[in-house]
Structure formats: C-alpha cells, structure tokens
Motif scaffolding. Structure first.
Motif, PDB file in Angstrom:
ATOM      1  N   LEU A  45     -26.648 -36.854   2.581  1.00 25.28           N
ATOM      2  CA  LEU A  45     -27.679 -37.607   3.309  1.00 25.28           C
ATOM      3  C   LEU A  45     -28.946 -37.735   2.478  1.00 25.28           C
ATOM      4  O   LEU A  45     -29.674 -38.706   2.591  1.00 25.28           O
ATOM      5  N   LYS A  55     -21.968 -37.815  14.658  1.00 29.47           N
ATOM      6  CA  LYS A  55     -22.796 -37.091  15.616  1.00 29.47           C
ATOM      7  C   LYS A  55     -22.582 -35.602  15.408  1.00 29.47           C
ATOM      8  O   LYS A  55     -21.451 -35.122  15.399  1.00 29.47           O
ATOM      9  N   ARG A  56     -23.668 -34.883  15.186  1.00 25.74           N
ATOM     10  CA  ARG A  56     -23.560 -33.436  14.975  1.00 25.74           C
ATOM     11  C   ARG A  56     -22.986 -32.785  16.229  1.00 25.74           C
ATOM     12  O   ARG A  56     -23.498 -32.999  17.333  1.00 25.74           O
ATOM     13  N   MET A 104     -24.404 -30.347  10.060  1.00 31.35           N
ATOM     14  CA  MET A 104     -25.359 -30.963   9.153  1.00 31.35           C
ATOM     15  C   MET A 104     -26.411 -29.924   8.754  1.00 31.35           C
ATOM     16  O   MET A 104     -26.823 -29.118   9.578  1.00 31.35           O
ATOM     17  N   GLU A 112     -26.993 -41.225   1.877  1.00 30.32           N
ATOM     18  CA  GLU A 112     -26.125 -41.894   2.842  1.00 30.32           C
ATOM     19  C   GLU A 112     -26.706 -41.768   4.242  1.00 30.32           C
ATOM     20  O   GLU A 112     -27.574 -40.934   4.512  1.00 30.32           O
ATOM     21  N   SER A 113     -26.211 -42.603   5.133  1.00 33.34           N
ATOM     22  CA  SER A 113     -26.698 -42.614   6.510  1.00 33.34           C
ATOM     23  C   SER A 113     -25.780 -41.751   7.373  1.00 33.34           C
ATOM     24  O   SER A 113     -24.638 -41.484   7.005  1.00 33.34           O
ATOM     25  N   ILE A 114     -26.281 -41.289   8.520  1.00 33.86           N
ATOM     26  CA  ILE A 114     -25.378 -40.581   9.444  1.00 33.86           C
ATOM     27  C   ILE A 114     -24.750 -41.549  10.426  1.00 33.86           C
ATOM     28  O   ILE A 114     -24.063 -41.141  11.357  1.00 33.86           O
ATOM     29  N   TYR A 115     -25.017 -42.845  10.230  1.00 31.56           N
ATOM     30  CA  TYR A 115     -24.500 -43.891  11.122  1.00 31.56           C
ATOM     31  C   TYR A 115     -23.061 -43.600  11.534  1.00 31.56           C
ATOM     32  O   TYR A 115     -22.177 -43.462  10.685  1.00 31.56           O
TER      33      TYR A 115
END
Lengths: 594, 594
Positions: B111, B9-10, B29, B3-6
């Motif tokens: 991810l 935000k960490r 993350m 999956e994307s982190i789109y």
C-alpha cells in the motif's frame, strides 16, 4: 454577609425526593425560585439543577424561622433542613415531579442574598439577547438553557463512549501550532521567545490526525476546539467544537458506517429517537439534480425536474437559449400552490428567486380546465403536455421554472424549494432526516482565477474509477469526499485521503501550488508520508450545529455556554480587551494606526 | 506508486487472531516490522496497534508472490490476504500473543513504500530526543509511546465516565477570553475586528467554572487545554491539559472524597492497582514539620525532627542562635548512612544542601561506641543524649542537622530527604503513595514588597475557624485550599471559594488590590456574585503529570503526542513560524526591533 454551610451536608437534590421519603429529615440547598406568603405560612419553591421542591415555613411551628423566611427574595441561595411531608390531596401539584410532597422546614440558612436578576428565570426568555449574554450566568439558570447545556454534555459523552468502544483513541493535538489547510483566516499568537514568529490556532487538527495514522494509531478521535477568524454569521463562532475522526485501512463505506452508528446512538440515548440506518447515500450529482443543493433537506419532496430536453427547441427563447448553451431549464411542481397562492404571493415567489441571481421565474398555474401562464403561448401543445407529464402536474399545482446556467438554476430552485416548504409548513422540527452526500467533484473551476482548485482540502483522494481523468478531464474527477446532512444542514464531512506521496504531489501541482508553497505549508506531512503511510480517511462533525438541531434551537449561541457576538466579542467578560504595554513590549509588538 | 485497498476489507487486527481462527481466510493490514528470508520463504512480522503477526510467503506456493514479498522493506505498509495456519510446535513464538499461528499469504498489496526511518521502532529508544520529536510520527510508532498514548486516552476516558456518573457536567469554556487570576505570563491573540485589543488564552477556566456554579449547574468538570507563556522546565509545557472540577454546596471533605474516588478508579481500571482510600489528609503544618515539604513523598520515612528545644541554650552558637531567633534546628536521621557513607560521600551531602541556601550541615555519625562529629564537643552529654533519643539514633546512623530560619531549614532538609532516598534507592517506581495536603496558609508574606499576598488565588476561602484572625493576624489564617500529592509530585489542587461578595471584597483589600484593579480583572465575577451564589469549591489535576507518573515516565513530553521543546517550538512542524505581512497588516501590528 451570607451564612456558611459549615456543619451542614446536603442529603438530596430537589427532585430526588418523593413520597418514598416521607418522614425523613433532609437537608436541601438551592435557589429561591418563588416565595408565596399565605396567612402565617411562607412557601418557597426551592430550585436546583434537578427541579423544584416546595418548602414550608409555618409561623405556628416557629415564628423566628417564619420571620426569617419572610425576608427571602427571589434567587436567594438557601440551605434548608426539614422533614419530608405528604401534601394534602387538594394541594398536590401535578406539574412538578415533587408535587406530592413538601418540606416542613426546621432550619433555614440564607447562604447568599440576591439582587433582582436582570433576566427572569423562565422558559424561553424574550429578553434581548445582548442582555442575556452580558448576564450569561443568570441566563444559564433558565430551564431551556440548563436542558440544552446538559444535552450538549450528554451528546459529547455519547460520542466518547461510542468511539472508545469502537476502538478509537482520543488523542490531543496542539492548539499552538501552524497553518492548517482549510485556508480560512487564522488567529495568530505572537511568540515571546522567538519575536517575529507566531503560533497559529488550528482551524482543525487535520494534519495531526493524518500524522497519527502514519504513527499507526489506527483509529483516532477528538472532541476539539477549532478557531476561525471570520466575520460571524448566525451559525459561526470564532471558536467552535468539532468531533474529529480519522481511521486507517478504510474506504468510504467504512467511514460512513461507523459514523452513522454514532448518530444513531446519540439520538437514541439523548432524545429517545430511533433513527433508521443505514442513512441514504446520495451522490452529489443526484443531490443537485433532485434538490438543487449538496445539502438537501429531504423531509419533503418538491423535487427539481429537468425539462431541458423538452424545451431546447421551443419557441420561448429564454428556455431554448438556456437549454442549448450549456445551461438548463428545470422546474419545481409546487403542489397545490396554484390554487393556494394569490397572484401577489406568486409575484413574491418570483421576487424571492431573484435573490439567488435568477433573472426571472416563469410559472404555470394548473387549473381544472386551463393553464394560467404568460409562457404557454410560446410552447407547442406537445411541449406543454410533456411538461405537465414530467412534473406530474395536477389541477391546483403551480409549476415554477428557472432557465439559466446550471449553477444559478440549482441555487435558485434549491432555495425556492426551501422557501415553498416554509410557506407550506412542511418543515417539522421533530423530524430528523439524515443522508450522506457522496462523490463530490474533486476540483472546482475558479472562473476568476481561470484555474482549478480543490473543492475540499487538497488531501482528498480521487475515486479509484476516476484517477484516469486526472490527466484528461479534471471536471470529471469525483472524489472520496462525503458530507452528512441533517434537515438541510451540513453537520459534518470528510474524505478518504491520499496516502501515496506521488499522487499527493500530482494533486498539488494540478491545483497550482508550487513546490515551495507545498513544502512550506505541508512539508512535514509529505516528509512523513515517505515512511510508510496507511490508506486513511475520516471526518469531522460540528458539535455545536448537531446539538443545536437536536435541541431544536436556531442559533449555535444557544448551545454554547459562553458564546461570542457579531464583532467576536464576549459581552460578559468584555474580551477582547486592551493589554498592558509591558506585554506588547515583551512580544516586540507595536500597534499601527488605521 | 503504492497500491490501493480498493475491493479489500480488513477482517482482523493482528492480535485478534489465534488458534481459534485456524483455517479461516483473513485480510490483515499493517506495517512490515521485520523481514526474514529463509530458503525460498519470506517471513514478515506484520505490525499494527495491537501487536505482531507472522506472515509467510512461500515460493513453493507462488513464486510471483514470493518475489514481490522479497521487495518488502521495514515499515512498508501492506495488505495481506491469507489463511490462518497453526505453526509447527518448534516454531511457536511464546513471546507474542499470536505466536502459535501464522498467515499463509495468498495475496499481497504494497500500500505504501517506506524509506529507512530515522528512529528505529523499538522499546525505549535511545535516539536523541530532538530527532525523536522532529520525526514524532515515527517515534510514536514505538511500543512504549503507543502504550503511553493509549494510557492517556484511557485515563481521560475514566475521568469522564467517573465524573459523569457522579453528576458532573462537562461544559466547555472559552479559549479566546480574558486574563485569569493565576498571574503567570499569558499568551495573547490580537483581534482583527477590534485592532489594539487582544484575547487571552486561559491559564485555567477558573472564572468560568465559578460562574457555572452561579448558574446552578451544581457539578462541572472539563478536560481542558490551558496555556502559560513561561520558560519551560522538564515538567512544563506552553499548553497543558487539566482535569478541571467545580462543585456547589460543598465543603473541603466533599471535594476530597469525590476526587479521590476518581484516582482510585483510574489506577484500578488503567493499571490494575488497588489504592486504599481515603487517602491521608495532612495539614500543611504537619507536612512541613515532618517532611520539610508541602508535597511530601511518603513512600519512605527519613522524617524531620525538631531539636530546637534541646539546643536553644547549647554551646554551639549556630544552633542556639537559630533556635532563639525565630528559626529552628532540625535533623534527619539518615538510617544506616553513618556506616554506609564514606567521608567523601558525607561531604557531598553537605555540598548538596548548600544548593538550597543552607549555610552548612552539621552531622553526627553514630558508631557502636563513639560519635564521629565536629559538633559534639560543643554539646553537653544531656543535649547529646536527648538528640540521640529524639532522632532514634542507632549505631550506623548519620544525623544531619540544619540550623537556620525555618524556610531554609524546611527546604534544605526536605530536599536532603529526597536526595538520601535516591542514594538509598528508596523510591520504588511501582509504589504509588497519595495524600492530601490541607489547611494551607491563606496568605504569605512577601518580604520584598513588605505586604501580604494570597498564597493560592484570591478566591480561596479562609477556614471558618480562622475568619476572626482576618482582622488581627493574617499569618494565622488557614485556608480551605488543598493539594493532592503523589510520590512527592503535586498533581492537583484546589480550594473552597469565597461565595460571599463582602468577604471577597475584604480579601481583595487585604492583599492590596485597589477597587479599580479588582473591577477590571474580576468585575464580572463580583457582579455575578450579587445574584445569588452557592458555596462552592473545586480543583484541577494536571493530566499530563498524572499520566506521566502512571506510565513511569520522567518527562511530560513522553505523554503528549506532539509536545514542544525548551524554546517553546515544535521541532516537527517548526511552529512558531513567520506569517505573511498581510496578516500582520490586517491586525494593525508591527514588529519592533530588539
């Protein structure tokens, strides 16, 4: 033979002395920058890295010392013991920081004599560059070279401070390694232990820094030497230095933000210039449409205007053909140039755009009550009015048109824009305009090969929004790549990488790499990606170019202590050179003819 | 696909969270270090560079999330949104800094998935080193490797901070250059533009840093990659990193003082260890006489005692011959070993010294009322008494004698001393004993060539006091060379250089270099010296070795992110590798057979 410093200890550098030291006995050491003799007194301007300091040898004090001082010639290296004395008001030199004092010498040692140097030690030498480079050790004594090398040190130090304090680790990557994905010609290093095999000097630490993200180091940077065996241009060197960066768990905006922070700090601390952040983010398409360039100089306007929709059905066939056949007709309003340029100057502009493959350049000079132009007769009044309106033309302006396929229109007008700025003196050296160009196309079509290639390197991630076009329209896929541009020069760039094994495989396939090619070149990276890979991205700055622009120099040779010249050789050391036959034999290498 | 982190935000790294964050919604993350399932709850230890953090997926909260969490395997890369929750007292884990809290997950993205890694992520892996190096990117996830690489970054950063704040400029020198004076085998790089000519990868920036002193930069340093094509040993790599330093207008003591300041700072800031400065300065002769080594480990005693004057007329011919014929008889009192060692152990010590070319080792085991020895019968009571007195022998001690020419006596006893320390467990890993060894001989006599050679490199300055012997007794000339030694390992060294053209010429002549050889190898340096050269000197540290000792590691491979193995190859990238025929052709190179 020169004298020794045995028993002496330098107490101050030249510029560390001032009125506060008057009366102190000091020991200073440096080069004799200049000698003047004046009625029984010898004055020496002593020079070190910090500046100049006047030393006085008075025959009335010691005739022996005076006579020894009289033998001093330029660039002799001296150690001087003496007393700091306040100068008489009329002899104060306001041009140097130590101008209010001088040293009354009580001891002089000539540590080293000097022949007359082939390069004079002065600001901005006009000596031939080949001579300067052959005698680089003398050239580097010149004040502008000293400042530049110090600036370079300062910028690299600021980078290290900044990235360290932002959680980046500087991790060294190998120099003796394998091919990297940039694809330029590589330097190779024969292995003695494994004859027939070669190390490759890296064009970048790209693969290693991605592996460091796989290792969980989270934030990596390195100020690192890279190598390219390319034919040299003014701003290229066989070896160059990158500030190289990679971050995990980030998207585009995270990378841009942390990196513009470095630039801001560097300009503030090294130059005292306060830059405004965030820098402009400009998608590639906008940069091309407005400036005809993916590295626009935004210190000035002269933007491109797309007039295709106005002229696509006009009577001027050059225009209508271009607009209809997938090309375009665009113009720059060269403000004031209609009035300013002679007919000959306009003709020279027309010649200029031909360098960039434009077949010609139509123009309209706007005067108070008329238009001077060879093309208006082919246009309707409505078309003319629309053109004047869109280009915001006013009396005195010169509208320059290029009609062609887009790549030529962009290139010719983009270059014309810069040429006009030069002619109009709009390029201020002390103005620094940064921007990020983003959303580059992921692919570019190779007309000759009739195939799609990666525009950046093949690890660049597509934009999430455009992944769907990977199966339908490659030309439409934008990437998470970005460049940082300063005054029209690309000083760095990077991308978010693909971290998904399957997506990476797909990309390789789309650009026509066979499984074998992929496995041979990037096998270990793909293997690594199987064991848990974080999303990651990064960038690299060209340190040489950045410092060149900061120092106001026009060649990166001026910011590299020992650069190479056109044929990749070093005029000082004479490298590259022949080696002993024994060395080649050990490497099982033979030279062939021709 | 992962999956994307789109859109995510960490917000924190794992170990940044604690009780102060309870109630906050956070996004973390990292890697799944371990999964435990416990009655409808999945616990994940999430790992990033900073440490571990427990994340909880409770089926009672979300069954969907729970089921997804059940698919997580070790080393999956995850993004987790959740709330920071205080743990129940009975579930607090005092072993990790975040042990008082956990994250109650509300969102999970996988991810990247992971196959089972070939190296387990744990402290001090016992996996075969070749496997570790092939999968270095996994190996580097292990906590001790993470700490070591971070320590290396920290030490390099401290070096840069320290030297910068002491007025040193970091100036980059070329990698594609010419032969340097060290004389080890070089890596060469064929030039494409000038076929038949080669660049050389530098063994050090020696010539360039001296030229930078000629240029007036006053203080230079560089953390710099150097290259040697030598057969590998445990502490050698084809490429290694030096902290390289040069200073102008200095004598020996100036260099030592500024450089031990760096070591002091590095140990303080990176390890929290306060070292006492100044370090001991020990002339070479004293080091040899007391420790049989020019890099003595002074964490323990067991010093050498010269007994030649006692035994030169004794009845034991081995002793008297050695003492009379320019050799010596020396001993180590191995405290307590007479009582501690069995006869077999003593025999193994005798075998040990033979490795170092000692023909044998005499010994006396001192007991309460007698001496056990095969040699006492050849000695008079006076001689025995004198030996016992000089070696401070007490009951229980073992006196070990070597009688031979000096070079063998020093080497065998120096090594014996270390061997005894290992057997007696005197080498404390957390004890750091530095010293400077100074006043090395300028020349050494080459028995085979029957000629004098420079012991260090040929730019090393003789001591002012000994210049007179240059014309009479080369063996007597001491140099301004120095090494810095830590726990018996030489971690750096350098010298004051010759800055006088004529003296340099003389030295070259003394070591038998012809004018032609000199001009070919060092011509540009000698030319430079004609234009005003300051007295200067410097040194270089081996960064790899220094960090290795600081990290308590026994191989420099453990402190290099991507090291090479015995045959100079990299098991991960497979470098060196074959190159395309086209590349060789462009370089006009052909491989020969055999």
């Amino acid at each position: 033979m020169g004298e020794s410093i045995y028993g002496l200890k330098r107490t101050h550098k030249c510029s560390e002395l001032g009125l506060a030291n008057v009366g102190e006995s000091v020991t200073v050491m440096g080069w004799a920058h200049k000698r003047r003799d004046l009625g029984g007194v010898v004055f020496i301007d002593l020079r070190d890295r910090t500046g100049l300091l006047q030393v006085v040898f008075n025959s009335a004090v010691s005739n022996e010392l005076f006579q020894k001082a009289e033998t001093i010639r330029n660039e002799y290296v001296l150690a001087i013991v003496g007393e700091v004395v306040k100068r008489d008001p009329e002899t104060v030199n306001p041009k140097i920081p130590t101008g209010e004092i001088e040293i009354a010498a009580t001891e002089l040692r000539i540590l080293s004599k000097a022949e007359t140097p082939p390069v004079y030690i002065e600001e901005d030498s006009d000596v031939n560059e080949n001579v300067r480079l052959k005698y680089r050790y003398i050239d580097l004594r010149r004040p502008d070279m000293q400042r530049t090398i110090m600036l370079r040190h300062r910028v690299a130090k600021i980078a290290r401070d900044y990235y360290d304090s932002n959680g980046f680790l500087e991790i060294e990557t190998p120099m003796l390694t394998k091919s990297t994905p940039e694809g330029a010609r590589e330097y190779i290093v024969p292995s003695r232990v494994q004859p027939g095999k070669f190390f490759v000097l890296p064009q970048s630490p790209q693969l290693f820094k991605q592996l460091l993200m796989v290792s969980g180091f989270d934030r990596y940077f390195q100020v690192v030497r890279c190598f390219r065996d390319e034919d040299l241009r003014a701003d290229r060197q066989p070896e160059f230095t990158q500030i190289d960066i990679e971050m995990s768990f980030v998207d585009v905006e995270d990378v841009l933000t942390v990196n513009e922070g470095f630039i801001k700090k560097a300009f503030k601390e090294a130059l005292g210039i306060e830059l405004e952040t965030p820098f402009i983010r400009m998608p590639y398409k906008e940069a091309m449409d407005r400036f005809g360039s993916d590295k626009p100089d935004i210190r000035f306007g002269l933007e491109l205007v797309d007039l295709s929709h106005i002229v696509e059905n006009c009577g001027f066939k050059v225009f209508s053909d271009a607009a209809k056949n997938g090309g375009s007709v665009r113009a720059i309003n060269a403000k004031g140039c209609g009035a300013k340029f002679s007919r000959r100057e306009i003709d020279s502009v027309v010649e200029f755009v031909k360098i960039y493959k434009a077949k010609g350049m139509a123009w309209i000079a706007v005067e108070e009550n008329e238009l001077k132009s060879a093309i208006t007769k082919f246009l309707s009044q409505d078309e003319i009015d629309a053109i004047l309106k869109e280009t915001k033309a006013e009396p005195g302006d010169l509208i320059c048109f290029i009609a062609d396929k887009n790549s030529i229109v962009y290139d010719a007008l983009g270059q014309l824009r810069l040429e006009l700025a030069r002619r109009l003196d709009l390029l201020k050296k002390d103005e620094f305009k940064f921007l990020w160009v983003t959303e580059f196309p992921l692919f570019e079509y190779d007309e000759e090969e009739k195939s799609w290639a990666a525009k950046h390197h093949p690890f660049t991630s597509p934009m999430d929004e455009d992944i769907e076009y990977l199966d339908s329209d490659l030309g439409k896929v934008r990437s998470k790549a970005y460049d940082i541009v300063l005054n029209g020069v690309e000083i760095g760039g990077g991308s978010i990488r693909i971290h998904i094994h399957e997506l990476q495989q797909k990309l390789f396939k789309l650009i026509g790499l066979t499984e074998e090619q992929v496995s041979e070149r990037f096998g270990f990276l793909l293997e690594a990606f199987k064991y848990g890979t974080p999303p990651h991205g990064g960038m690299a700055y060209g340190l040489d170019r950045l410092v060149m622009l900061m120092a106001g120099k026009s060649s990166i040779r001026d910011v590299i202590a020992f650069p190479k010249v056109q044929n990749s050789s070093c005029p000082m050391t004479n490298a590259p050179d022949t080696v002993e036959a024994k060395q080649l034999k050990e490497l099982h290498i033979k030279m062939t003819n021709g």
